[in-house]
Motif scaffolding. Sequence first.
Motif, mmCIF file in Angstrom:
data_model
loop_
_atom_site.group_PDB
_atom_site.id
_atom_site.type_symbol
_atom_site.label_atom_id
_atom_site.label_comp_id
_atom_site.label_asym_id
_atom_site.label_seq_id
_atom_site.Cartn_x
_atom_site.Cartn_y
_atom_site.Cartn_z
ATOM 1 N N SER A 115 56.038 38.389 -21.461
ATOM 2 C CA SER A 115 56.747 37.436 -20.609
ATOM 3 C C SER A 115 57.374 38.213 -19.465
ATOM 4 O O SER A 115 57.175 39.434 -19.348
ATOM 5 C CB SER A 115 57.821 36.696 -21.410
ATOM 6 O OG SER A 115 58.909 37.557 -21.694
ATOM 7 N N GLY A 116 58.152 37.542 -18.660
ATOM 8 C CA GLY A 116 58.857 38.224 -17.580
ATOM 9 C C GLY A 116 59.809 39.291 -18.093
ATOM 10 O O GLY A 116 60.211 40.174 -17.343
ATOM 11 N N ASN A 117 60.152 39.230 -19.380
ATOM 12 C CA ASN A 117 61.024 40.229 -20.000
ATOM 13 C C ASN A 117 60.253 41.417 -20.564
ATOM 14 O O ASN A 117 60.867 42.337 -21.078
ATOM 15 C CB ASN A 117 61.817 39.598 -21.150
ATOM 16 C CG ASN A 117 62.901 38.675 -20.662
ATOM 17 O OD1 ASN A 117 63.137 38.555 -19.467
ATOM 18 N ND2 ASN A 117 63.568 38.012 -21.575
ATOM 19 N N GLY A 118 58.917 41.381 -20.518
ATOM 20 C CA GLY A 118 58.100 42.422 -21.126
ATOM 21 C C GLY A 118 57.538 41.929 -22.448
ATOM 22 O O GLY A 118 57.329 40.724 -22.624
ATOM 23 N N PRO A 119 57.304 42.844 -23.409
ATOM 24 C CA PRO A 119 56.805 42.395 -24.709
ATOM 25 C C PRO A 119 57.791 41.399 -25.315
ATOM 26 O O PRO A 119 58.984 41.695 -25.431
ATOM 27 C CB PRO A 119 56.731 43.681 -25.533
ATOM 28 C CG PRO A 119 56.661 44.781 -24.524
ATOM 29 C CD PRO A 119 57.455 44.298 -23.348
ATOM 30 N N ASP A 120 57.318 40.205 -25.664
ATOM 31 C CA ASP A 120 58.204 39.124 -26.070
ATOM 32 C C ASP A 120 58.107 38.810 -27.566
ATOM 33 O O ASP A 120 59.111 38.754 -28.253
ATOM 34 C CB ASP A 120 57.905 37.868 -25.256
ATOM 35 C CG ASP A 120 59.017 36.857 -25.323
ATOM 36 O OD1 ASP A 120 59.853 36.840 -24.407
ATOM 37 O OD2 ASP A 120 59.064 36.101 -26.316
ATOM 38 N N HIS A 121 56.911 38.548 -28.048
ATOM 39 C CA HIS A 121 56.720 38.276 -29.464
ATOM 40 C C HIS A 121 55.249 38.496 -29.812
ATOM 41 O O HIS A 121 54.396 38.557 -28.923
ATOM 42 C CB HIS A 121 57.190 36.873 -29.865
ATOM 43 C CG HIS A 121 56.534 35.733 -29.157
ATOM 44 N ND1 HIS A 121 56.705 35.447 -27.825
ATOM 45 C CD2 HIS A 121 55.693 34.776 -29.608
ATOM 46 C CE1 HIS A 121 56.014 34.374 -27.488
ATOM 47 N NE2 HIS A 121 55.381 33.952 -28.561
#
Length: 152
Positions: free
Chosen positions: A111-117
Amino acid sequence: MTLDDLLAREAIRATLAKCSQAGDSLRGQDYAACFTVDGVLQTEQADGTVNFRHEGRAVILDWQERWKSGAGGADTGTRSARFVRHNLTTCQIVLTGPDTAKVRTYWLVMSGNGPDHCGVYTDAFRKVGDDWLIAERRVRTEWHAPDSLFRG
């Protein structure tokens, strides 16, 4: 391995890719079309607790449309992500008959946050006409980043 086996495996891989790309792009019709008319989509937590279960292509499409519109509901989760990419990794395809297959695929969401789940898809595929479609998908999320945009 026969030519038919190879063609089946490639058709299954194409459906997996189409499903991920359609979901990431919020193209609900294309996403739902990856499932058989009586297809099942179920999501689970790492401990096996079921989050939701949708039965039938029309119900899966309705879920996708609600997600896209932000209409909410217990099964639509958080919709704060502006950028989402499902990355499919290790994939094992076992042809169980001329028109059926069991497929297990690891996935990671950026996601925009990097690795998400991340987690695993456990799928049953069925050949319908010339297409290999998902008859049943169990989505098990095994890990969330601390700042995941999709933690339910």
